[in-house]
Design a protein around this motif. Structure first.
Motif, PDB file in Angstrom:
ATOM      1  N   ILE A  32       0.973  -1.318  -0.002  1.00 36.75           N
ATOM      2  CA  ILE A  32       0.008   0.033  -0.001  1.00 36.75           C
ATOM      3  C   ILE A  32       0.899   1.233   0.148  1.00 36.75           C
ATOM      4  CG2 ILE A  32      -1.959  -1.206   1.061  1.00 36.75           C
ATOM      5  CD1 ILE A  32      -1.035   0.135   3.861  1.00 36.75           C
ATOM      6  N   GLY A  33       0.358   2.391  -0.508  1.00 38.25           N
ATOM      7  CA  GLY A  33       0.966   3.613  -0.573  1.00 38.25           C
ATOM      8  C   GLY A  33      -0.011   4.550   0.099  1.00 38.25           C
ATOM      9  N   VAL A  34       0.276   5.243   1.190  1.00 35.96           N
ATOM     10  CA  VAL A  34      -0.503   5.921   2.067  1.00 35.96           C
ATOM     11  C   VAL A  34      -0.135   7.236   1.929  1.00 35.96           C
ATOM     12  CG1 VAL A  34      -1.544   5.906   4.553  1.00 35.96           C
ATOM     13  CG2 VAL A  34      -0.257   3.800   3.316  1.00 35.96           C
ATOM     14  N   PRO A  35      -0.990   8.139   1.868  1.00 37.11           N
ATOM     15  CA  PRO A  35      -0.835   9.683   1.838  1.00 37.11           C
ATOM     16  C   PRO A  35      -0.945  10.245   3.341  1.00 37.11           C
ATOM     17  CG  PRO A  35      -3.095   9.513   1.285  1.00 37.11           C
ATOM     18  CD  PRO A  35      -2.493   8.166   1.206  1.00 37.11           C
ATOM     19  N   ASN A  72      -0.771  11.864  -2.463  1.00 39.88           N
ATOM     20  CA  ASN A  72      -2.276  12.432  -2.172  1.00 39.88           C
ATOM     21  C   ASN A  72      -3.194  11.354  -2.199  1.00 39.88           C
ATOM     22  OD1 ASN A  72      -1.990  12.031  -4.634  1.00 39.88           O
ATOM     23  ND2 ASN A  72      -3.156  13.901  -5.302  1.00 39.88           N
ATOM     24  N   ARG A  73      -2.866  10.257  -2.862  1.00 42.54           N
ATOM     25  CA  ARG A  73      -3.676   9.137  -3.156  1.00 42.54           C
ATOM     26  C   ARG A  73      -3.283   7.859  -2.322  1.00 42.54           C
ATOM     27  NH1 ARG A  73      -7.437  10.204  -7.339  1.00 42.54           N
ATOM     28  NH2 ARG A  73      -6.938  11.908  -8.648  1.00 42.54           N
TER      29      ARG A  73
END
Length: 267
Positions: A32-35, A72-73
């Protein structure tokens, strides 16, 4: 959606690909990529809770993954591994002229749910009205792993795919891989029980069912007599495979028309 439902969905769509080949799930990986605005325990704990809740239902072990920061996403990369006996995987390329075309359950609910979400409605877990049920079909799909495995073990399906892009596009994938055509009978379509109330007309119901996608039911082909004799629950015959390569037709009210692939396009 909610973080928990998002976690469930991120795994479910990957499990559905294993179901579409008649496989058993063995492991999953999640990156996961988390802002920054979501980097807090309430969101992430609920997301992982949703993923693990569904994983427990299907005995999926989380074996790896990664966590990164994004600007941002929120980005999710879900991977699932499965196994199937050598030479026994159900491919898209095995459909034969004369096979019946089947789906594993009612269609159109997820597309109707997405339509309602785009119109501003939100899921209410306390409500049992048709709108909330349709939205839940979109937010919490359930992979058909048990049926996919049964079709593989009993040798009933000659080809199979999961309904993610939309029926019109997914039957085209099967026909393209198999070198065949197909004929779909609109009157045999198993509409979701609450679809008419949301869609408002039979034409809109058919549009959502043919092109909407994301029901994550199984679309498969096979010998109609054998599949009928197997007594599979919630399986509906909606068409037949033809020897007219690449030509997909829909029959409605005695009229036959070409069925364009108007579902989701990846590129």
């Amino acid at each position: 959606t909610t973080p928990q439902l998002l976690g469930q969905r991120s795994l479910a769509v990957s499990l559905s690909d294993i179901a579409a080949m008649g496989g058993d799930v063995t492991w999953g990986m999640l990156s996961i990529g988390v802002p920054e605005h979501l980097w807090e325990p309430r969101f992430l704990d609920a997301f992982y809770e949703g993923w693990h809740d569904l994983a427990a239902m299907y005995e999926v072990d989380l074996v790896g993954g990664d966590v990164s920061r994004t600007t941002n996403r929120f980005v999710i990369d879900s991977i699932v591994g499965g196994i199937v006996p050598k030479g026994k995987a159900i491919l898209r390329s095995g459909a034969r002229c004369g096979d019946g075309v089947f789906v594993s359950g009612p269609l159109g609910g997820a597309a109707a749910g997405l339509k309602l979400l785009k119109e501003g409605m939100r899921y209410d877990p306390k409500s049992s009205d048709p709108q909330s049920l349709m939205i839940l079909k979109q937010l919490r799909p359930l992979p058909q792993l048990r049926l996919g495995k049964q079709l593989q073990e009993d040798g009933l399906a000659t080809s199979m795919i999961d309904l993610s892009d939309g029926l019109s596009s997914d039957i085209a994938h099967i026909c393209r891989a198999s070198g065949t055509g197909a004929r779909i009978f609109a009157e045999e379509m198993p509409f979701d029980a609450d679809l008419l109330e949301v869609a408002g007309s039979v034409d809109e119901m058919l549009e959502l069912t043919l092109h909407g996608g994301e029901d994550f039911e199984l679309l498969f082909t096979g010998n109609s007599e054998k599949i009928s004799a197997a007594g599979l629950s919630d399986v509906f015959r909606i068409g037949e495979i033809t020897d007219n390569p690449g030509v997909i037709e829909v029959v409605r009210g005695g009229t036959t028309e070409l069925l364009p692939a108007k579902g989701y396009r990846h590129f």
